[in-house]
Design a protein around this motif. Structure first.
Motif, PDB file in Angstrom:
ATOM      1  N   ALA A  45      22.547  31.937  14.129  1.00 45.88           N
ATOM      2  CA  ALA A  45      21.946  33.058  14.853  1.00 45.88           C
ATOM      3  C   ALA A  45      21.338  32.585  16.162  1.00 45.88           C
ATOM      4  O   ALA A  45      21.426  33.266  17.196  1.00 45.88           O
ATOM      5  CB  ALA A  45      20.895  33.741  13.985  1.00 45.88           C
ATOM      6  N   THR A  46      20.720  31.409  16.140  1.00 45.98           N
ATOM      7  CA  THR A  46      20.154  30.838  17.369  1.00 45.98           C
ATOM      8  C   THR A  46      21.246  30.637  18.417  1.00 45.98           C
ATOM      9  O   THR A  46      21.054  30.919  19.606  1.00 45.98           O
ATOM     10  CB  THR A  46      19.469  29.493  17.070  1.00 45.98           C
ATOM     11  N   ILE A  49      22.164  33.937  19.942  1.00 43.95           N
ATOM     12  CA  ILE A  49      21.118  34.345  20.891  1.00 43.95           C
ATOM     13  C   ILE A  49      21.325  33.644  22.227  1.00 43.95           C
ATOM     14  O   ILE A  49      21.257  34.273  23.304  1.00 43.95           O
ATOM     15  CB  ILE A  49      19.723  34.021  20.319  1.00 43.95           C
ATOM     16  N   ILE A  73      18.603  36.926  13.652  1.00 43.03           N
ATOM     17  CA  ILE A  73      18.296  37.087  15.085  1.00 43.03           C
ATOM     18  C   ILE A  73      16.944  37.753  15.264  1.00 43.03           C
ATOM     19  O   ILE A  73      16.123  37.334  16.092  1.00 43.03           O
ATOM     20  CB  ILE A  73      19.413  37.892  15.774  1.00 43.03           C
TER      21      ILE A  73
END
Length: 216
Positions: A45-46, A49, A73
């Motif tokens: 998820a990082t 982003i 997120i």
């Protein structure tokens, strides 16, 4: 104009959203990144982003695996809205077969190239599809990275989350065999007759629900 990021499910790509229509919004279709072997859903998820510059105040809509990533997120970026479709928001909502495959992780011993050819086995779980949607489903699965699919299966089974994130909206189908509604708490909207692939055949209804959520 706010940005709305759309994240597909396992074995799918951005074509999953072909019937989603949100006039007046800036839509960003995300694509899968090749994960590192030790990535978790949190670290992946990082990367999403960073890759898509997801900023506070954005909206993220995720289907199935994409919904779980939406939760991760939202734990890192304060979203205006996090919208889950045909997904789960905590591991307590995971179905029984998660426990089975955690104890017997047969996916680890399945040749990577075989995953894309298993559509005939998993399609019944997803629900009935029109011929055009069946063809698209098959094409998406065949074009999915086997490396990504194998990683994602392990990352999903290893996912643990008990955090109830703010500004979350959860849309589920009452005929979903992948994530049965009986396991899911505090849903925002239940789509009658909605299967796991309801974003295809219930798109008009889902578009109305999304428009209502986005207008709040």
């Amino acid at each position: 104009m706010r940005k709305i990021y759309l994240i597909a499910g396992l074995g799918a790509d951005s074509r999953l959203f072909k019937n989603i229509n949100l006039p007046g919004e800036e839509i960003v279709l995300t694509n899968w990144l090749i994960p590192d072997p030790d990535d978790t859903l949190t670290s992946y998820a990082t990367k999403l982003i960073q890759q898509y510059h997801i900023q506070p105040g954005s909206v993220v809509i995720g289907v199935s695996l994409g919904g779980m990533l939406t939760v991760e997120i939202a734990k890192q970026v304060t979203l205006e809205k996090a919208i889950l479709i045909s997904s789960i928001k905590t591991d307590n909502e995971a179905p029984f077969y998660f426990r089975v495959f955690r104890k017997a992780p047969i996916y680890k011993f399945t040749p990577k190239g075989l995953f894309a050819r298993l559509g005939f086995m998993i399609k019944p779980l997803f629900g009935k599809m029109e011929p055009d949607d069946q063809a698209l489903f098959k094409d998406m699965l065949e074009k999915s990275s086997p490396v990504f699919i194998k990683w994602a299966m392990g990352a999903v089974l290893a996912w643990r989350n008990a955090v109830l994130i703010p500004n979350l909206y959860h849309i589920v189908g009452d005929k979903d065999l992948v994530f049965p509604i009986e396991n899911i708490k505090n849903t925002t909207t239940v789509i009658k007759g909605g299967s796991h692939i309801m974003i295809f055949d219930k798109a008009d209804e889902i578009n109305r629900v999304l428009t209502g959520i986005l207008s709040k």
